[in-house]
Design a protein around this motif. Structure first.
Motif, PDB file in Angstrom:
ATOM      1  N   VAL A   1       6.154  -3.304   8.512  1.00  0.00           N
ATOM      2  CA  VAL A   1       7.144  -2.666   9.490  1.00  0.00           C
ATOM      3  C   VAL A   1       7.206  -1.185   9.234  1.00  0.00           C
ATOM      4  O   VAL A   1       7.096  -0.572  10.217  1.00  0.00           O
ATOM      5  N   LEU A   2       7.201  -0.933   7.927  1.00  0.00           N
ATOM      6  CA  LEU A   2       7.210   0.538   7.910  1.00  0.00           C
ATOM      7  C   LEU A   2       6.015   1.353   8.514  1.00  0.00           C
ATOM      8  O   LEU A   2       6.206   2.370   9.139  1.00  0.00           O
ATOM      9  N   ALA A   3       4.815   0.793   8.115  1.00  0.00           N
ATOM     10  CA  ALA A   3       3.451   1.301   8.923  1.00  0.00           C
ATOM     11  C   ALA A   3       3.611   1.417  10.258  1.00  0.00           C
ATOM     12  O   ALA A   3       3.753   2.461  10.822  1.00  0.00           O
ATOM     13  N   ALA A   4       4.228   0.440  10.869  1.00  0.00           N
ATOM     14  CA  ALA A   4       4.428   0.305  12.375  1.00  0.00           C
ATOM     15  C   ALA A   4       5.538   1.458  12.564  1.00  0.00           C
ATOM     16  O   ALA A   4       5.153   2.235  13.679  1.00  0.00           O
ATOM     17  N   GLU A   5       6.777   1.477  12.005  1.00  0.00           N
ATOM     18  CA  GLU A   5       7.399   2.505  12.498  1.00  0.00           C
ATOM     19  C   GLU A   5       7.232   3.864  12.404  1.00  0.00           C
ATOM     20  O   GLU A   5       7.289   4.876  12.931  1.00  0.00           O
ATOM     21  N   LEU A   6       6.279   4.240  11.388  1.00  0.00           N
ATOM     22  CA  LEU A   6       5.636   5.581  11.319  1.00  0.00           C
ATOM     23  C   LEU A   6       4.274   5.608  12.001  1.00  0.00           C
ATOM     24  O   LEU A   6       3.836   6.678  11.971  1.00  0.00           O
ATOM     25  N   ASP A   7       4.034   4.696  12.634  1.00  0.00           N
ATOM     26  CA  ASP A   7       2.657   4.715  13.474  1.00  0.00           C
ATOM     27  C   ASP A   7       1.691   4.990  12.228  1.00  0.00           C
ATOM     28  O   ASP A   7       0.507   5.582  12.914  1.00  0.00           O
ATOM     29  N   ALA A   8       1.658   4.426  11.197  1.00  0.00           N
ATOM     30  CA  ALA A   8       0.685   4.881  10.189  1.00  0.00           C
ATOM     31  C   ALA A   8      -0.613   3.760  10.273  1.00  0.00           C
ATOM     32  O   ALA A   8      -0.482   3.030  10.834  1.00  0.00           O
ATOM     33  N   HIS A   9      -2.129   4.418  10.264  1.00  0.00           N
ATOM     34  CA  HIS A   9      -3.089   3.725  10.404  1.00  0.00           C
ATOM     35  C   HIS A   9      -3.654   3.057   9.016  1.00  0.00           C
ATOM     36  O   HIS A   9      -4.234   2.112   9.030  1.00  0.00           O
ATOM     37  N   GLU A  10      -3.072   3.669   7.883  1.00  0.00           N
ATOM     38  CA  GLU A  10      -3.742   3.282   6.719  1.00  0.00           C
ATOM     39  C   GLU A  10      -2.648   3.300   5.573  1.00  0.00           C
ATOM     40  O   GLU A  10      -1.761   3.896   5.563  1.00  0.00           O
TER      41      GLU A  10
END
Ligand SMILES: Cc1cc2nc3c(=O)[nH]c(=O)nc-3n(C[C@H](O)[C@H](O)[C@H](O)COP(=O)(O)OP(=O)(O)OC[C@H]3O[C@@H](n4cnc5c(N)ncnc54)[C@H](O)[C@@H]3O)c2cc1C
Length: 462
Positions: A115-124
């Motif tokens: 969820v955090l990665a999706a919120e930040l739009d992080a790929h890695e």
């Protein structure tokens, strides 16, 4: 500052709560033109009952509902949780010092990290390896959840002095006996120098603001405030006050190695029971990874070059090899590391005598040396190696209670809890691991030998 249009890379910290000598941080920093942020997931329900079986279902609800819980034991004592918070707050300060931030969230990592990665739009997302079966499973689930969203999880080797990939054998062929492991590793491996803190590009302003708000909100929880108070309070009988932050660990190294030269006497003093300096006391920092074992090894090398090299300085390295060994051991044996019959399936499990177990936890067995150890553990979250061996042997061998219950109590109470060293040492003491000595401790003879004037028993009599 980079713009939000380019997403940051996330370092998901677990038992590697530091920026220095951290391969995940170093790799993330190399690959992050838009900055790097840290993330830590705190346990959602630290007071949930302790599950006896591992590797079956990792959700908190499923564990709490499981029938096979250890009586009267919760996952985390307040003190242990407070110690973790001290380490996390120190890590947050480290991230801030390099111009970035740390996201502290609570819940199930399998949900929180994607969820955090999706919120930040992080790929890695970069992280450290996880030795034990639950964490391996958690890693796999996080990896799957991330990949479903087109993101990746990269795991870097960093919890041991010797990287698993540098071992002269596969983890599956780990020697069954420590001395064989030690001989091969000493002959064929080299401990690399610790990595410096890399140049880290800070995240953009709105990501940092988001992280700060998220972390503040998480840390405001009432049960965390209670944990913080427990960790800061100190029993007047305790010999050593231990703060979880990396800065305190570095100060301990400066004092124990360099100001007081205790490392040069370690082999003679290490079986002590009373006092701050008979052993290094570095275990709680090593367990949470605020200090890395390579940093300690490099300090030993420097001390040997600049002051003296003797049996004691070698012995500290020897003990760090034990730590490495148990980290690999728990990776090697997975679910069997937590199995009542031990890794070799040698002996039947002990009794599940709740009354004896409760009296052991409370320090009311009537055996003064054992009770002293259990009082110290409950009051401080700390215990010397000698006392650990004795209280564990008494429970598992003398009283014949299921050793896993004792290991669970240690896990909940010890501020230096480390999955491999704890469960591995318990198997050894209980006689179900692959310890060739298979000893039963005579706790009265041990008390006479190691506490001849009764000072330890008197100090922790209640
Ligand atoms: C039943 C039992 C449970 C234990 N549970 C843990 C645990 O959860 N976490 C933990 O770190 N250690 C555990 N140990 C090992 C040992 O007791 C502690 O590492 C040690 O007491 C910590 O104090 P120190 O840092 O002053 O150690 P020192 O004597 O200064 O040793 C330096 C470091 O070497 C490592 N080390 C030392 N002895 C051992 C050992 N026997 N096994 C593995 N590593 C070792 C630790 O990282 C320690 O910090 C356990 C031992 C027993 C008998």
């Amino acid at each position: 500052m980079p713009s939000r249009a380019s997403p940051p890379v996330i370092v998901w910290h677990r038992t590697d709560l530091r920026l220095a000598d951290n391969a995940a941080v170093t790799h993330a920093a190399r690959q992050a033109p838009a900055g790097v942020v840290g993330a830590v997931v705190l346990p959602a329900e630290p007071g949930a009952p302790f599950p006896l079986s591992r590797g079956r279902d990792s959700s908190v609800a499923a564990r709490a509902a499981a029938l096979d819980v250890v009586p009267g034991v919760t996952g985390w004592s307040h003190r242990r949780l407070g110690h973790l918070l001290q380490a996390v707050e120190g890590l947050r300060a480290e991230w801030r010092a390099v111009g970035s931030e740390l996201f502290v969230v609570r819940g199930d990592a399998v949900e929180c990290i994607p969820v955090l990665a999706a919120e930040l739009d992080a790929h890695e997302v970069h992280t450290a390896p996880c030795p034990a079966v639950d964490e391996v499973r958690e890693n796999a689930m996080v990896e799957r959840a991330l990949s479903e969203r087109g993101m990746s999880l990269q795991v870097h080797d960093e919890t041991t002095m010797i990287a698993a990939s540098d071992l002269p054998f596969a983890i599956g062929d780990l020697p069954e006996v420590f001395s064989s492991f030690r001989r091969r590793v000493e002959r064929e491996c080299r401990v690399p120098a610790p990595l410096p803190v890399p140049a880290i590009r800070g995240a953009c302003d709105d990501v940092r603001a988001q992280a700060a708000a998220c972390t503040d909100a998480t840390l405001a929880a009432a049960d965390l405030a209670a944990a913080r108070i427990a960790a800061a309070s100190s029993d007047p009988r305790a010999s050593f006050a231990c703060d979880g932050a990396r800065s305190a660990g570095l100060a301990r190294i400066a004092k124990w190695f360099w100001a007081d030269d205790c490392v040069a006497r370690y082999k003679e003093t290490r079986d002590g029971l009373v006092g701050a300096d008979f052993s290094s006391r570095l275990s709680s920092w090593l367990a949470l990874g605020t200090i890395s074992p390579r940093e300690v090894a490099s300090e030993i090398r420097r001390y040997e070059a600049e002051r003296t090299a003797n049996e004691s300085t070698y012995w500290l390295f020897f003990e760090l090899l034990w730590r490495d060994y148990f980290h690999f051991w728990v990776r090697r044996w997975q679910r069997r590391a937590f199995n009542a019959r031990g890794v070799l399936g040698r002996t039947p499990c002990g009794s599940q005598d709740r009354e004896t177990f409760a009296s052991w936890c409370a320090g009311e067995t009537g055996e003064p040396f054992v009770d002293a150890g259990m009082h110290e553990l409950r009051a401080t979250g700390q215990l010397s190696n000698r006392a650990r061996q004795n209280v564990a042997s008494w429970l598992a061998r003398t009283a014949g209670v299921d050793w896993r219950w004792g290991a669970a109590w240690f896990e909940s109470q010890l501020i230096d809890f480390d999955v491999g060293p704890n469960w591995g040492n318990w198997q050894y003491v209980a006689g179900v691991g692959n310890d060739p000595r298979n000893r039963v401790f005579d706790v009265r003879a041990q008390a006479e030998r190691y506490d001849p004037d009764g000072a330890y028993r008197a100090r922790w009599a209640s």
